[in-house]
Design a protein around this motif. Structure first.
Motif, PDB file in Angstrom:
ATOM      1  N   PRO A 106      35.127 -10.677   1.044  1.00  0.00           N
ATOM      2  CA  PRO A 106      36.043  -9.904   1.895  1.00  0.00           C
ATOM      3  C   PRO A 106      37.205  -9.325   1.092  1.00  0.00           C
ATOM      4  O   PRO A 106      37.550  -9.797   0.003  1.00  0.00           O
ATOM      5  CB  PRO A 106      36.540 -10.957   2.909  1.00  0.00           C
ATOM      6  N   ASN A 107      37.816  -8.279   1.638  1.00  0.00           N
ATOM      7  CA  ASN A 107      39.028  -7.676   1.072  1.00  0.00           C
ATOM      8  C   ASN A 107      38.842  -7.157  -0.353  1.00  0.00           C
ATOM      9  O   ASN A 107      39.776  -7.142  -1.147  1.00  0.00           O
ATOM     10  CB  ASN A 107      40.187  -8.679   1.097  1.00  0.00           C
ATOM     11  N   CYS A 108      37.618  -6.766  -0.674  1.00  0.00           N
ATOM     12  CA  CYS A 108      37.305  -6.169  -1.989  1.00  0.00           C
ATOM     13  C   CYS A 108      37.607  -7.114  -3.154  1.00  0.00           C
ATOM     14  O   CYS A 108      37.845  -6.653  -4.284  1.00  0.00           O
ATOM     15  CB  CYS A 108      38.084  -4.870  -2.189  1.00  0.00           C
ATOM     16  N   ARG A 109      37.605  -8.421  -2.909  1.00  0.00           N
ATOM     17  CA  ARG A 109      37.912  -9.359  -3.995  1.00  0.00           C
ATOM     18  C   ARG A 109      36.828  -9.365  -5.058  1.00  0.00           C
ATOM     19  O   ARG A 109      37.087  -9.660  -6.212  1.00  0.00           O
ATOM     20  CB  ARG A 109      38.098 -10.770  -3.430  1.00  0.00           C
ATOM     21  N   TRP A 110      35.580  -9.062  -4.642  1.00  0.00           N
ATOM     22  CA  TRP A 110      34.477  -9.042  -5.594  1.00  0.00           C
ATOM     23  C   TRP A 110      33.560  -7.883  -5.233  1.00  0.00           C
ATOM     24  O   TRP A 110      32.975  -7.845  -4.148  1.00  0.00           O
ATOM     25  CB  TRP A 110      33.709 -10.368  -5.544  1.00  0.00           C
ATOM     26  N   VAL A 111      33.452  -6.926  -6.125  1.00  0.00           N
ATOM     27  CA  VAL A 111      32.582  -5.772  -5.892  1.00  0.00           C
ATOM     28  C   VAL A 111      31.539  -5.697  -7.003  1.00  0.00           C
ATOM     29  O   VAL A 111      31.727  -6.230  -8.097  1.00  0.00           O
ATOM     30  CB  VAL A 111      33.390  -4.451  -5.846  1.00  0.00           C
ATOM     31  N   LYS A 112      30.438  -5.028  -6.678  1.00  0.00           N
ATOM     32  CA  LYS A 112      29.365  -4.849  -7.654  1.00  0.00           C
ATOM     33  C   LYS A 112      28.890  -3.397  -7.621  1.00  0.00           C
ATOM     34  O   LYS A 112      28.628  -2.851  -6.541  1.00  0.00           O
ATOM     35  CB  LYS A 112      28.180  -5.773  -7.343  1.00  0.00           C
ATOM     36  N   LEU A 113      28.780  -2.809  -8.788  1.00  0.00           N
ATOM     37  CA  LEU A 113      28.224  -1.471  -8.912  1.00  0.00           C
ATOM     38  C   LEU A 113      26.707  -1.581  -8.934  1.00  0.00           C
ATOM     39  O   LEU A 113      26.145  -2.400  -9.655  1.00  0.00           O
ATOM     40  CB  LEU A 113      28.732  -0.812 -10.199  1.00  0.00           C
ATOM     41  N   SER A 130       0.816  -1.210   0.000  1.00  0.00           N
ATOM     42  CA  SER A 130       0.000   0.000   0.000  1.00  0.00           C
ATOM     43  C   SER A 130       0.853   1.264   0.000  1.00  0.00           C
ATOM     44  O   SER A 130       0.406   2.324  -0.440  1.00  0.00           O
ATOM     45  CB  SER A 130      -0.919   0.008   1.226  1.00  0.00           C
ATOM     46  N   SER A 131       2.128   1.148   0.443  1.00  0.00           N
ATOM     47  CA  SER A 131       2.969   2.336   0.567  1.00  0.00           C
ATOM     48  C   SER A 131       4.222   2.312  -0.303  1.00  0.00           C
ATOM     49  O   SER A 131       4.854   3.357  -0.502  1.00  0.00           O
ATOM     50  CB  SER A 131       3.395   2.528   2.028  1.00  0.00           C
ATOM     51  N   HIS A 132       4.610   1.129  -0.820  1.00  0.00           N
ATOM     52  CA  HIS A 132       5.885   1.042  -1.531  1.00  0.00           C
ATOM     53  C   HIS A 132       5.807   0.138  -2.775  1.00  0.00           C
ATOM     54  O   HIS A 132       4.970  -0.771  -2.847  1.00  0.00           O
ATOM     55  CB  HIS A 132       6.979   0.463  -0.617  1.00  0.00           C
ATOM     56  N   TYR A 133       6.705   0.435  -3.723  1.00  0.00           N
ATOM     57  CA  TYR A 133       7.067  -0.518  -4.770  1.00  0.00           C
ATOM     58  C   TYR A 133       8.363  -1.179  -4.293  1.00  0.00           C
ATOM     59  O   TYR A 133       9.257  -0.513  -3.767  1.00  0.00           O
ATOM     60  CB  TYR A 133       7.329   0.179  -6.100  1.00  0.00           C
ATOM     61  N   ILE A 134       8.503  -2.489  -4.516  1.00  0.00           N
ATOM     62  CA  ILE A 134       9.651  -3.219  -3.976  1.00  0.00           C
ATOM     63  C   ILE A 134      10.155  -4.219  -5.002  1.00  0.00           C
ATOM     64  O   ILE A 134       9.360  -4.902  -5.658  1.00  0.00           O
ATOM     65  CB  ILE A 134       9.278  -3.975  -2.675  1.00  0.00           C
ATOM     66  N   PHE A 135      11.476  -4.329  -5.143  1.00  0.00           N
ATOM     67  CA  PHE A 135      12.055  -5.454  -5.886  1.00  0.00           C
ATOM     68  C   PHE A 135      13.259  -5.991  -5.138  1.00  0.00           C
ATOM     69  O   PHE A 135      13.888  -5.293  -4.335  1.00  0.00           O
ATOM     70  CB  PHE A 135      12.366  -5.096  -7.346  1.00  0.00           C
ATOM     71  N   ALA A 136      13.561  -7.273  -5.391  1.00  0.00           N
ATOM     72  CA  ALA A 136      14.671  -7.948  -4.722  1.00  0.00           C
ATOM     73  C   ALA A 136      15.895  -7.956  -5.632  1.00  0.00           C
ATOM     74  O   ALA A 136      15.775  -8.103  -6.851  1.00  0.00           O
ATOM     75  CB  ALA A 136      14.280  -9.376  -4.360  1.00  0.00           C
ATOM     76  N   GLN A 137      17.074  -7.799  -5.030  1.00  0.00           N
ATOM     77  CA  GLN A 137      18.316  -7.820  -5.786  1.00  0.00           C
ATOM     78  C   GLN A 137      19.397  -8.522  -4.968  1.00  0.00           C
ATOM     79  O   GLN A 137      19.221  -8.819  -3.786  1.00  0.00           O
ATOM     80  CB  GLN A 137      18.762  -6.399  -6.126  1.00  0.00           C
ATOM     81  N   GLN A 138      20.508  -8.808  -5.612  1.00  0.00           N
ATOM     82  CA  GLN A 138      21.635  -9.423  -4.926  1.00  0.00           C
ATOM     83  C   GLN A 138      22.106  -8.502  -3.809  1.00  0.00           C
ATOM     84  O   GLN A 138      22.143  -7.284  -3.963  1.00  0.00           O
ATOM     85  CB  GLN A 138      22.782  -9.657  -5.915  1.00  0.00           C
ATOM     86  N   ALA A 139      22.475  -9.108  -2.696  1.00  0.00           N
ATOM     87  CA  ALA A 139      22.887  -8.322  -1.529  1.00  0.00           C
ATOM     88  C   ALA A 139      24.401  -8.299  -1.395  1.00  0.00           C
ATOM     89  O   ALA A 139      25.066  -9.325  -1.581  1.00  0.00           O
ATOM     90  CB  ALA A 139      22.274  -8.911  -0.258  1.00  0.00           C
ATOM     91  N   GLY A 140      24.945  -7.125  -1.112  1.00  0.00           N
ATOM     92  CA  GLY A 140      26.362  -7.016  -0.774  1.00  0.00           C
ATOM     93  C   GLY A 140      26.513  -7.259   0.716  1.00  0.00           C
ATOM     94  O   GLY A 140      26.335  -6.335   1.523  1.00  0.00           O
ATOM     95  N   LEU A 141      26.839  -8.482   1.079  1.00  0.00           N
ATOM     96  CA  LEU A 141      26.837  -8.879   2.489  1.00  0.00           C
ATOM     97  C   LEU A 141      28.011  -8.320   3.279  1.00  0.00           C
ATOM     98  O   LEU A 141      28.066  -8.475   4.500  1.00  0.00           O
ATOM     99  CB  LEU A 141      26.823 -10.411   2.588  1.00  0.00           C
ATOM    100  N   TYR A 142      28.959  -7.673   2.607  1.00  0.00           N
ATOM    101  CA  TYR A 142      30.138  -7.159   3.295  1.00  0.00           C
ATOM    102  C   TYR A 142      30.188  -5.623   3.274  1.00  0.00           C
ATOM    103  O   TYR A 142      31.259  -5.031   3.431  1.00  0.00           O
ATOM    104  CB  TYR A 142      31.414  -7.747   2.668  1.00  0.00           C
ATOM    105  N   GLY A 143      29.024  -5.002   3.097  1.00  0.00           N
ATOM    106  CA  GLY A 143      28.974  -3.547   3.142  1.00  0.00           C
ATOM    107  C   GLY A 143      29.271  -2.917   1.787  1.00  0.00           C
ATOM    108  O   GLY A 143      29.150  -3.551   0.743  1.00  0.00           O
ATOM    109  N   ASP A 144      29.663  -1.671   1.835  1.00  0.00           N
ATOM    110  CA  ASP A 144      29.992  -0.965   0.586  1.00  0.00           C
ATOM    111  C   ASP A 144      31.395  -0.378   0.664  1.00  0.00           C
ATOM    112  O   ASP A 144      32.049  -0.411   1.708  1.00  0.00           O
ATOM    113  CB  ASP A 144      28.949   0.112   0.260  1.00  0.00           C
ATOM    114  N   LEU A 145      31.850   0.161  -0.438  1.00  0.00           N
ATOM    115  CA  LEU A 145      33.222   0.650  -0.538  1.00  0.00           C
ATOM    116  C   LEU A 145      33.464   1.846   0.385  1.00  0.00           C
ATOM    117  O   LEU A 145      34.572   2.030   0.891  1.00  0.00           O
ATOM    118  CB  LEU A 145      33.518   1.036  -1.990  1.00  0.00           C
TER     119      LEU A 145
END
Length: 380
Positions: free
Chosen positions: A160-167, A96-111
């Motif tokens: 971990p250690n920025c081995r795999w990042v996603k924009l 009733s209040s939002h549009y929502i979609f699911a995406q891959q999660a960056g489980l180790y935070g952001d840059l």
């Protein structure tokens, strides 16, 4: 209109027909908030039946059109196939209040979290991050899209250690060539060509915006952002506050850029003149070019003193003040493997000199042994 852009419009039309309404808590267990912005917020969640972790992106219906929501969802789902682009998971719905979609999660935070932490990002990790982002942005450009919002907060860590990042965060993505209103904002990521949009007219003591200034969306916008991002990751700081003539740090960079460019052009003309002399061709020597015989030293701005020659060359290409001359993101790949920090560059040179000296010592020792063997044969 290119095929990917036409296909995106068609997907938005089709998915609008199949939008369903659900209660989020019935299907997902929301764990915590991952991020928040002008678009809404992103929450880490687990699918109740499958146990799959994912990120749910919430768009408030009061401030988001259905077309805007579906455009970002379909772009992420169907076109972000590069391993360093965040991809939607095929789940989209409304409440009733939002549009929502699911995406891959960056489980180790952001840059941004890593840059501002005590640990920081190593030079090797920086090159890895920039290599991955180079491929991701080049992929978008090849499809005819420009990201327009590259910054540390939108680069998510999947290992971990920025081995795999996603924009991620594709809300500002637009097709190449689209005319948009030039918007200036107080950040180094804002390109210098929109400085004119900063100025405002004052009327009756109140600030009033000037007439809208329009500009075409070009890949050079992403090249600039990648250059600023590279500097941020290497130094944990910004090179200047804003990319305008009012900022002393940016002016120092622009002056240095112009001085280096002029020096290179003089050297090129001088080398051409010397080549012509060697081939007995007569040319008219311009008096000012003779000064190139004397070594001209161009002082690097203080905020760039920790960076190597290789890194400075790359930054000059990505941060060219004229957008049409900026390097494409894939040119970053040509600068991988070498030193990006001055201390690393100095250490590499020291090791090379040491190796050369050891080689000379070995060769010298070999000659002594040969001479000794000859003397022994003579004695026999």
């Amino acid at each position: 209109m290119t095929d990917p852009i036409r296909e995106l419009d068609e997907l938005c039309y089709l998915t609008a027909q199949s939008m369903t309404s659900m209660v989020t808590s019935e299907h997902f267990k929301v764990i915590k908030e991952l991020g928040e912005g002008s678009y809404g917020k992103v929450m880490l969640a687990v699918h109740r039946k499958r146990g799959t972790p994912m990120a749910l992106k919430f768009f408030p219906r009061r401030s988001t059109t259905l077309q805007t929501f579906l455009r970002e969802y379909n772009l992420s789902l169907s076109f972000c196939t590069h391993p360093s682009l965040t991809r939607a998971l095929g789940i989209f719905f409304s409440t009733s209040s939002h549009y929502i979609f699911a995406q891959q999660a960056g489980l180790y935070g952001d840059l941004y979290d890593v840059i501002t932490s005590e640990v920081g990002v190593t030079e090797e990790q920086t090159q890895s991050v920039m290599s991955q982002l180079s491929g991701a942005v080049s992929h978008l450009h090849s499809l005819g899209f420009v990201h327009r919002d590259i910054k540390p907060e939108n680069v998510f860590l999947c290992a971990p250690n920025c081995r795999w990042v996603k924009l991620g965060d594709f809300g500002l993505v637009r097709p190449i060539g689209t005319q948009v209103r030039a918007v200036w904002y107080d950040s180094p990521f804002c390109v210098p060509e929109v400085e004119q949009a900063k100025h405002r007219n004052k009327k009756n003591g109140e600030e009033q915006e000037k007439e809208n200034i329009w500009m075409a969306v070009e890949p050079s916008l992403d090249s600039w952002a990648l250059g600023i991002l590279m500097y941020c990751v290497l130094t944990s700081s910004f090179p200047w506050d804003e990319s305008t003539s009012d900022d002393s740090g940016f002016c120092q960079f622009r002056n240095w850029f112009n001085n280096v460019k002029q020096k290179e052009e003089r050297e090129m003309r001088w080398n051409e003149q010397r080549y012509c002399e060697k081939t007995d061709q007569k040319i008219q020597i311009i008096e000012e070019n003779i000064a190139i015989e004397e070594e001209v030293t161009v002082i690097v701005p203080s905020q760039f003193e920790t960076l190597s020659t290789l890194a400075l060359t790359l930054l000059r290409k990505l941060l060219h003040p004229l957008p049409k001359h900026r390097a494409a993101p894939n040119e970053i790949l040509s600068y991988l493997g070498g030193a990006w920090l001055l201390k690393t560059e100095k250490e590499q040179k020291r090791r090379e000199q040491q190796a050369q000296q050891e080689a000379r010592n070995i060769l010298g020792g070999g000659r002594v042994e040969e001479d000794t063997e000859r003397e022994r044969k003579r004695e026999r």
